[in-house]
Design a protein around this motif. Sequence first.
Motif, PDB file in Angstrom:
ATOM      1  N   GLU A 228       0.803  -1.145   0.086  1.00 29.22           N
ATOM      2  CA  GLU A 228       0.062  -0.076  -0.194  1.00 29.22           C
ATOM      3  C   GLU A 228       0.867   1.221  -0.088  1.00 29.22           C
ATOM      4  O   GLU A 228       1.627   1.357   1.032  1.00 29.22           O
ATOM      5  CB  GLU A 228      -1.003   0.037   0.949  1.00 29.22           C
ATOM      6  N   PHE A 229       0.917   1.968  -1.235  1.00 27.98           N
ATOM      7  CA  PHE A 229       1.995   3.070  -1.244  1.00 27.98           C
ATOM      8  C   PHE A 229       1.136   4.150  -1.642  1.00 27.98           C
ATOM      9  O   PHE A 229       0.096   4.421  -2.436  1.00 27.98           O
ATOM     10  CB  PHE A 229       2.676   2.808  -2.470  1.00 27.98           C
ATOM     11  N   SER A 230       1.375   5.476  -0.760  1.00 28.03           N
ATOM     12  CA  SER A 230       0.711   6.634  -0.915  1.00 28.03           C
ATOM     13  C   SER A 230       1.673   7.663  -1.247  1.00 28.03           C
ATOM     14  O   SER A 230       2.801   7.803  -0.732  1.00 28.03           O
ATOM     15  CB  SER A 230      -0.055   7.044   0.436  1.00 28.03           C
ATOM     16  N   TYR A 231       1.380   8.656  -1.935  1.00 25.96           N
ATOM     17  CA  TYR A 231       2.288   9.735  -2.323  1.00 25.96           C
ATOM     18  C   TYR A 231       1.364  11.115  -2.455  1.00 25.96           C
ATOM     19  O   TYR A 231       0.188  11.028  -3.168  1.00 25.96           O
ATOM     20  CB  TYR A 231       3.106   9.508  -3.505  1.00 25.96           C
ATOM     21  N   ASP A 232       1.822  12.208  -2.103  1.00 26.49           N
ATOM     22  CA  ASP A 232       1.104  13.625  -2.253  1.00 26.49           C
ATOM     23  C   ASP A 232       2.107  14.649  -3.002  1.00 26.49           C
ATOM     24  O   ASP A 232       3.284  14.839  -2.549  1.00 26.49           O
ATOM     25  CB  ASP A 232       0.844  14.168  -0.624  1.00 26.49           C
ATOM     26  N   LEU A 233       1.632  14.960  -4.105  1.00 24.03           N
ATOM     27  CA  LEU A 233       2.346  15.421  -5.120  1.00 24.03           C
ATOM     28  C   LEU A 233       2.191  17.048  -5.139  1.00 24.03           C
ATOM     29  O   LEU A 233       1.066  17.379  -4.654  1.00 24.03           O
ATOM     30  CB  LEU A 233       1.960  14.944  -6.755  1.00 24.03           C
ATOM     31  N   GLY A 234       3.360  17.654  -4.956  1.00 24.37           N
ATOM     32  CA  GLY A 234       3.182  19.363  -4.839  1.00 24.37           C
ATOM     33  C   GLY A 234       3.046  19.790  -6.479  1.00 24.37           C
ATOM     34  O   GLY A 234       4.010  19.427  -7.339  1.00 24.37           O
ATOM     35  N   LEU A 235       1.886  20.146  -7.085  1.00 22.47           N
ATOM     36  CA  LEU A 235       1.697  20.426  -8.363  1.00 22.47           C
ATOM     37  C   LEU A 235       1.322  21.905  -8.669  1.00 22.47           C
ATOM     38  O   LEU A 235       0.588  22.520  -7.704  1.00 22.47           O
ATOM     39  CB  LEU A 235       0.716  19.553  -9.254  1.00 22.47           C
ATOM     40  N   ASP A 236       1.603  22.431  -9.628  1.00 22.69           N
ATOM     41  CA  ASP A 236       1.276  24.064 -10.175  1.00 22.69           C
ATOM     42  C   ASP A 236      -0.125  24.160 -10.403  1.00 22.69           C
ATOM     43  O   ASP A 236      -0.729  25.117 -10.204  1.00 22.69           O
ATOM     44  CB  ASP A 236       2.108  24.500 -11.201  1.00 22.69           C
ATOM     45  N   LYS A 237      -0.752  23.053 -10.987  1.00 24.92           N
ATOM     46  CA  LYS A 237      -2.146  23.027 -11.391  1.00 24.92           C
ATOM     47  C   LYS A 237      -3.046  22.275 -10.640  1.00 24.92           C
ATOM     48  O   LYS A 237      -2.474  21.262 -10.113  1.00 24.92           O
ATOM     49  CB  LYS A 237      -2.168  22.821 -12.984  1.00 24.92           C
ATOM     50  N   GLU A 238      -4.268  22.599 -10.387  1.00 21.50           N
ATOM     51  CA  GLU A 238      -4.988  22.030  -9.880  1.00 21.50           C
ATOM     52  C   GLU A 238      -5.513  20.770 -10.309  1.00 21.50           C
ATOM     53  O   GLU A 238      -5.887  19.813  -9.564  1.00 21.50           O
ATOM     54  CB  GLU A 238      -6.590  22.893  -9.570  1.00 21.50           C
ATOM     55  N   ILE A 239      -5.926  20.638 -11.544  1.00 21.78           N
ATOM     56  CA  ILE A 239      -6.016  19.362 -12.510  1.00 21.78           C
ATOM     57  C   ILE A 239      -4.837  18.955 -13.314  1.00 21.78           C
ATOM     58  O   ILE A 239      -4.544  19.902 -14.275  1.00 21.78           O
ATOM     59  CB  ILE A 239      -7.303  19.487 -13.090  1.00 21.78           C
ATOM     60  N   THR A 240      -4.337  17.804 -13.024  1.00 21.64           N
ATOM     61  CA  THR A 240      -3.190  17.375 -13.787  1.00 21.64           C
ATOM     62  C   THR A 240      -3.064  16.108 -14.445  1.00 21.64           C
ATOM     63  O   THR A 240      -3.398  15.338 -13.595  1.00 21.64           O
ATOM     64  CB  THR A 240      -1.951  17.476 -13.009  1.00 21.64           C
ATOM     65  N   PRO A 241      -3.170  15.973 -15.674  1.00 22.26           N
ATOM     66  CA  PRO A 241      -2.948  14.859 -16.524  1.00 22.26           C
ATOM     67  C   PRO A 241      -1.758  13.896 -15.971  1.00 22.26           C
ATOM     68  O   PRO A 241      -0.760  14.511 -15.743  1.00 22.26           O
ATOM     69  CB  PRO A 241      -2.921  15.200 -17.989  1.00 22.26           C
ATOM     70  N   PHE A 242      -1.822  12.559 -15.634  1.00 16.82           N
ATOM     71  CA  PHE A 242      -0.920  11.631 -15.122  1.00 16.82           C
ATOM     72  C   PHE A 242      -1.213  10.669 -15.862  1.00 16.82           C
ATOM     73  O   PHE A 242      -2.133   9.713 -16.024  1.00 16.82           O
ATOM     74  CB  PHE A 242      -1.214  11.284 -13.633  1.00 16.82           C
ATOM     75  N   VAL A 243       0.026  10.032 -16.393  1.00 15.92           N
ATOM     76  CA  VAL A 243       0.292   8.933 -17.327  1.00 15.92           C
ATOM     77  C   VAL A 243       1.447   8.083 -16.590  1.00 15.92           C
ATOM     78  O   VAL A 243       2.416   8.731 -16.562  1.00 15.92           O
ATOM     79  CB  VAL A 243       0.558   9.115 -18.651  1.00 15.92           C
ATOM     80  N   LEU A 244       1.167   6.726 -16.409  1.00 12.51           N
ATOM     81  CA  LEU A 244       2.029   5.876 -15.990  1.00 12.51           C
ATOM     82  C   LEU A 244       2.312   4.778 -17.075  1.00 12.51           C
ATOM     83  O   LEU A 244       1.619   4.174 -17.667  1.00 12.51           O
ATOM     84  CB  LEU A 244       1.577   5.147 -14.679  1.00 12.51           C
ATOM     85  N   VAL A 245       3.694   4.514 -17.391  1.00 10.23           N
ATOM     86  CA  VAL A 245       4.255   3.718 -18.591  1.00 10.23           C
ATOM     87  C   VAL A 245       5.121   2.682 -18.049  1.00 10.23           C
ATOM     88  O   VAL A 245       6.183   3.023 -17.390  1.00 10.23           O
ATOM     89  CB  VAL A 245       4.870   4.484 -19.941  1.00 10.23           C
ATOM     90  N   SER A 246       4.700   1.231 -18.203  1.00 11.52           N
ATOM     91  CA  SER A 246       5.609   0.335 -18.064  1.00 11.52           C
ATOM     92  C   SER A 246       6.149  -0.082 -19.503  1.00 11.52           C
ATOM     93  O   SER A 246       5.763   0.352 -20.520  1.00 11.52           O
ATOM     94  CB  SER A 246       5.185  -0.769 -17.272  1.00 11.52           C
ATOM     95  N   GLU A 247       6.986  -1.255 -19.537  1.00 14.47           N
ATOM     96  CA  GLU A 247       7.495  -1.803 -20.673  1.00 14.47           C
ATOM     97  C   GLU A 247       6.189  -2.512 -21.295  1.00 14.47           C
ATOM     98  O   GLU A 247       6.395  -2.597 -22.848  1.00 14.47           O
ATOM     99  CB  GLU A 247       8.623  -2.805 -20.274  1.00 14.47           C
TER     100      GLU A 247
END
Length: 425
Positions: free
Chosen positions: A19-38
């Motif tokens: 169980e992994f949690s992370y809080d990102l500091g971002l400049d925009k209120e809504i940010t597209p996020f893409v996670l890519v593996s092989e």
Amino acid sequence: MYLDGQRDSFNGVNQVPREFSYDLGLDKEITPFVLVSETDSISMVIRYGQITRFLIVREAKDDTVTCQFTSHKSVKAATFTEAYKKANAGKTIVDIPEVYELMNVVFALTDYGKTDAIYKDSPYYKAMFVRFSPYKNHRAVRVLDSLMNKSGDNYPNLKMDSYAYRFEGDRIRKGDTYDRASWGEYNTLEPYVAHLQSFAKESKFRVFFREQQSYYNQLLAEYRKNIDVATMKQWLEKQFPATRYSAVKVIFTPLVGWNQSANNLSDNGFAEAHAHVNYPFIDADDRKQPSAVTRGRRMKIVFTELNHSYLNPEAEKYQQKVDNGFGDLTKWITPNKPSAGYNNPLQCFEEYMNYGLVTLLYYDLFDRPTFETLCAGVEKSMTTGRGFQQFDKFNQELLRLYQQRKPGQTVADLYPAVLDWAANH
């Protein structure tokens, strides 16, 4: 991974908990996020204050990680004004900050404080414990205890982030310079400051801190005289000419036993390197040694933190070579030893280099008999004590390369050669 179209890193997935949690500091209120593996990819949107959940199937571990990402408005870790820059440029500052000491007093009252992470072999510890043990059930102690029970990794973040705070009367406030001093996107101590403030007021911590000023000043004066951080900075800047820091800060407390950490912060064309360390008390074994050997041993504590701010950026330039040389970690670290915590190639190489630099500094600063004694001690500690299996061989190869370097070559120039040696060893 890609945040708002910008590539970033999401490495070490096999090392994170299920169980992994992370809080990102971002400049925009809504940010597209893409996670890519092989073999796959996933797209989603991250919003301020909302939890975005996704799963990662780990084939190597035959399990699934549940990830929870949230975000908040990005806040700079440090704000270096023109006045601050003018006042601090070129300085090496050693300090025992008041809120920082308060934080360590509270840590000393937790179950974590019963371990060697808190240094107890001093009259100061005994006086502190007598003074504050009646408050061991205070909410501040219980909250920190619960955080430490969840993970010992909370300790350096909370301790470092306390450096952002100062007292204003009985209140604890952030200063004008730092939002946080640890590595994350937010100040980990912020939710608990009210508890810390309550503890300080009820226990009359500020009275204790004032009473101990002569002791703190004694430690600071001795540290500045005998540890010589300025010489270390000068040596590191010569060996890593691409890396420069406008100022260096060494933050310590007489209560820390062994848990050291480091960070660097930049803003407005000004960069600071921070080393959070323990005070290098002289023990019975040190007293048996020649004074030069004792001096070298005491320098090692802060040097092995400060040098990460120089050696790590250089190591990151050679990721492929690092993977080639240190990819098979079974050759370099030992299960159930401290080295086992350096369980990815880059971290492992950086720790080998960390103590390799200690040897090179000793080589430049001390006479041959002193150097040989200090070098042997480093190699024994790293191989036998910490379990870095091949440190003695690595260290001797790095030393050979350094001794035979061409005029004008620096330690930074030796990275490719020592990594080639590791790949073929």
